[in-house]
Write an enzyme that holds these catalytic residues in place. Structure first.
Site, PDB file in Angstrom:
ATOM      1  N   GLU A  77     -24.435  21.017 -32.207  1.00  0.00           N
ATOM      2  CA  GLU A  77     -23.564  19.910 -32.338  1.00  0.00           C
ATOM      3  C   GLU A  77     -23.933  19.140 -33.724  1.00  0.00           C
ATOM      4  O   GLU A  77     -22.922  18.567 -33.785  1.00  0.00           O
ATOM      5  CB  GLU A  77     -23.672  19.176 -30.897  1.00  0.00           C
ATOM      6  N   PHE A 139     -29.002  15.614 -14.282  1.00  0.00           N
ATOM      7  CA  PHE A 139     -29.332  16.720 -15.231  1.00  0.00           C
ATOM      8  C   PHE A 139     -28.385  16.455 -16.513  1.00  0.00           C
ATOM      9  O   PHE A 139     -27.070  16.397 -16.441  1.00  0.00           O
ATOM     10  CB  PHE A 139     -28.943  17.936 -14.649  1.00  0.00           C
ATOM     11  N   GLN A 140     -28.913  16.717 -17.872  1.00  0.00           N
ATOM     12  CA  GLN A 140     -28.339  16.460 -18.995  1.00  0.00           C
ATOM     13  C   GLN A 140     -27.546  15.333 -19.375  1.00  0.00           C
ATOM     14  O   GLN A 140     -26.584  15.232 -19.645  1.00  0.00           O
ATOM     15  CB  GLN A 140     -27.257  17.723 -19.353  1.00  0.00           C
ATOM     16  N   LYS A 189     -17.543  13.870 -16.026  1.00  0.00           N
ATOM     17  CA  LYS A 189     -16.852  15.112 -15.504  1.00  0.00           C
ATOM     18  C   LYS A 189     -15.823  14.859 -14.480  1.00  0.00           C
ATOM     19  O   LYS A 189     -14.844  15.615 -14.641  1.00  0.00           O
ATOM     20  CB  LYS A 189     -18.103  16.019 -14.847  1.00  0.00           C
ATOM     21  N   MET A 508     -36.383  15.882 -54.857  1.00  0.00           N
ATOM     22  CA  MET A 508     -36.205  14.538 -55.172  1.00  0.00           C
ATOM     23  C   MET A 508     -37.523  13.885 -54.744  1.00  0.00           C
ATOM     24  O   MET A 508     -38.032  12.975 -55.617  1.00  0.00           O
ATOM     25  CB  MET A 508     -35.103  13.946 -54.452  1.00  0.00           C
TER      26      MET A 508
END
Length: 603
Positions: A77, A139-140, A189, A508
């Protein structure tokens, strides 16, 4: 990015009154907003909307079978977020990212913050657990509003499905209006599965925000303010434009160039402002700041009238504000965001408004008053600065210098290619040595300095401009952050070109360790790491994957690489001790600039 989007909402939408699921409404609004590409990764809480995308595409394919809403699936993602940002940076349109709940959403935190810091318009649609279990550690589940609230321009949690359609439309408005930025929509959802009537119109009542935007749109420069600006300019002998990323975001590059030409005012740009001015133009001084061109930084020291346009005096440019432009008798500041005026450096003259319009209004006022300027003596001084303190490096070294690689690629691209970068030394070398004739060709993570940005941003840019040459200049440490997106390049058969300048470490940070920590390379030396980048690229389907380690082969290999018709990967083994110079050390002013061994210094 600064004016209110005009819509045809006064006319009835052809689908108004049709019963749709919330997921179908989301997809229809995306289409209505002109979205053609969505970057994202699926999961349980966003499945209804992904299914709606599938069904919409299945029903609306063109005669060639091409779906109207391309759905691009990355390796993770974070890659999706940076692809959406790369798409937005390259196109000027709002980029769209769609992910699932929990870890899917939290993986987008970095690209969201990156987009806020660089004022990039993206809309991130996150699935969320059903409303009845929010707050139960389902969940999630992740508290998206709490997490994203401090890193996004705005966050919506849609708990009333009747507000879903208006929320999605409003998210696009907020992302693009005024100072652009990322907007997050968290959609449970059950809201996606809800069925109701599609209205085809409507936005949320964000009246205070719209009033602020309308104020900026309506704040044209009055004649008295124009006169006071030109009174300052008339008294000046060494005026200098300091242009930032706001010029690019506002699509005001042409106005800036016309303004500079009309009055003969030289331009230096920030890292984010590169491309606002053609780097090959005689008035261009290239980039200023921590790793800016020596001539540009010395010009800032010498100028007597500094004109900041879409720039914010950040710490990489003005580390010590009171010592920045120390000889500037007056400072003018143009910006769309009133919060930037006087935030770091006081302005003697300022205007909050639309950059394109405001610069053209000043030109028109000068034309109507037959105003003429002559800064030829200042131009001669700057030409001498550019000759004396020109960019340079160890050209005699038997090792491959990164500057040389970029010069060779630049011979082929001639300021016309889209160049993305990761973050580190390779980013600065690219900013210093590439030419950019147009805006939106230089895509980099400026304020956040996010390693791993370059590759996914190049993918997003290639989808925005399939006809253009897109090259990611990356470092061996930076590209590791999102190396999985190599497979995304070949999966979608994108002709993206990837260069890894390999100095076997975090270049760097090592440069700072050598300068300020007595050479103690704590955690930055990767010379013992076993990563074979060429084999990794081959494993991900790159037909052209080459390692370049012989200086004599550089011109031939670069030509082959750039002209290869498909995805191409090039690893270049560079001098591990090559440094980025000039360098203005932390907490120092331009008169203390370190120019290295190959660029002269005033000291």
């Amino acid at each position: 990015m600064t004016t209110r989007t005009q819509t045809a909402e006064s006319r009835p939408h052809p689908l108004a009154g049709k019963r749709m699921t919330g997921a179908e409404i989301i997809v229809q609004v995306l289409v209505d907003e002109g979205v053609q590409t969505v970057f994202g990764y699926s999961g349980g809480a966003i499945l209804p909307t992904y299914d709606a995308v599938f069904r919409y595409n299945d029903e609306h394919r063109d005669e060639n079978g091409t779906p109207p809403l391309a759905l691009i699936v990355p390796a993770n993602e974070q890659g999706a977020g940076f692809m959406a940002a790369g798409y937005a940076r390259a196109s000027g349109r709002v980029g769209v990212c769609m992910v699932t709940s929990g870890p899917g959403a939290t993986n987008t935190v970095t690209p969201i913050r990156d987009s806020l810091a660089d004022s990039i318009p993206i809309v991130v649609i996150c699935g969320q657990v059903p409303t009845n279990v929010i707050g139960t550690d389902a969940f999630q589940e992740a508290p998206v509003s709490a997490i994203m609230g401090s890193v996004a321009k705005h966050v919506f949690l849609v708990t009333d499905p009747h507000q879903l359609e208006a929320t999605v439309r409003t998210a696009f408005e907020i992302a693009a209006m005024g100072r652009p930025g990322p907007v997050v929509i968290d959609v449970p959802k059950d809201v996606q599965n809800w069925v109701g009537e599609f209205q085809g119109t409507g936005r949320l009542p964000i009246d205070a925000y719209r009033k602020r935007i309308d104020a900026a749109i309506g704040s044209e420069i009055p004649a008295s303010a124009a006169k006071s600006f030109f009174d300052i300019l008339h008294a000046s002998r060494r005026p200098l434009i300091y242009a930032g990323g706001g010029v690019v975001n506002a699509n005001a590059s042409e106005a800036l160039r016309a303004f500079a030409r009309r009055f003969g005012i030289p331009i230096t740009t920030t890292l984010m402002g590169i491309g606002a001015c053609d780097t090959t133009d005689p008035l261009a001084l290239r980039m200023l700041g921590m790793h800016g061109a020596a001539a540009a930084n010395y010009a800032v020291d010498d100028c007597d009238f500094l004109i900041a346009i879409g720039a914010r005096f950040d710490d990489r440019v003005a580390a010590i504000p009171e010592k920045f432009a120390p000889n500037a008798v007056k400072i003018a500041h143009f910006d769309i965001d009133p919060c930037e005026i006087g935030k770091v450096k006081a302005a003697d003259w300022h205007n909050v408004g639309l950059l394109d319009r405001d610069l053209r209004q000043l030109i028109a006022w000068a034309d109507s008053h037959a105003l003429r300027t002559d800064f030829s003596a200042w131009h001669r001084e700057l030409e001498e600065l550019k000759r004396t303190y020109a960019m340079d490096y160890d050209r005699a070294s038997p090792l491959i210098q990164p500057n040389y690689i970029i010069e060779q690629i630049n011979r082929h691209t001639r300021g016309k290619a889209i160049i993305t970068s990761g973050v580190g030394q390779h980013q600065m070398w690219s900013a210093q040595y590439f030419d950019f004739c147009e805006p939106r060709l230089w895509l980099t993570s400026g304020s956040m300095g996010t390693m791993g940005f370059g590759l996914p941003a190049a993918i997003g840019a290639q989808f925005a401009h399939p006809e253009r040459l897109v090259i990611d200049i990356d470092g061996d440490a930076s590209i590791r952050m999102n190396l999985g997106e190599l497979e995304t390049v070949t999966t979608y058969k994108l002709p993206v070109k990837i260069v890894v300048l390999n100095n076997f470490g975090d270049g760097m940070v090592r440069q700072w360790q050598k300068l300020y920590y007595q050479g103690r390379l704590s955690a930055t030396d990767k010379s013992l790491h076993r990563k074979d980048f060429v084999r990794a690229a081959q494993a991900d389907g790159f037909d052209y994957a080459v390692r370049l380690d012989n200086k004599a082969d550089v011109p031939k290999v670069i030509q082959e690489f750039v002209s290869f018709p498909g995805p191409a990967f090039l690893e270049v083994i560079i001098d591990p001790d090559a440094g980025v110079y000039p360098m203005v050390g932390p907490g120092t002013a331009y008169d203390q600039m370190i120019t290295g061994n190959f660029i002269p210094s005033r000291k």
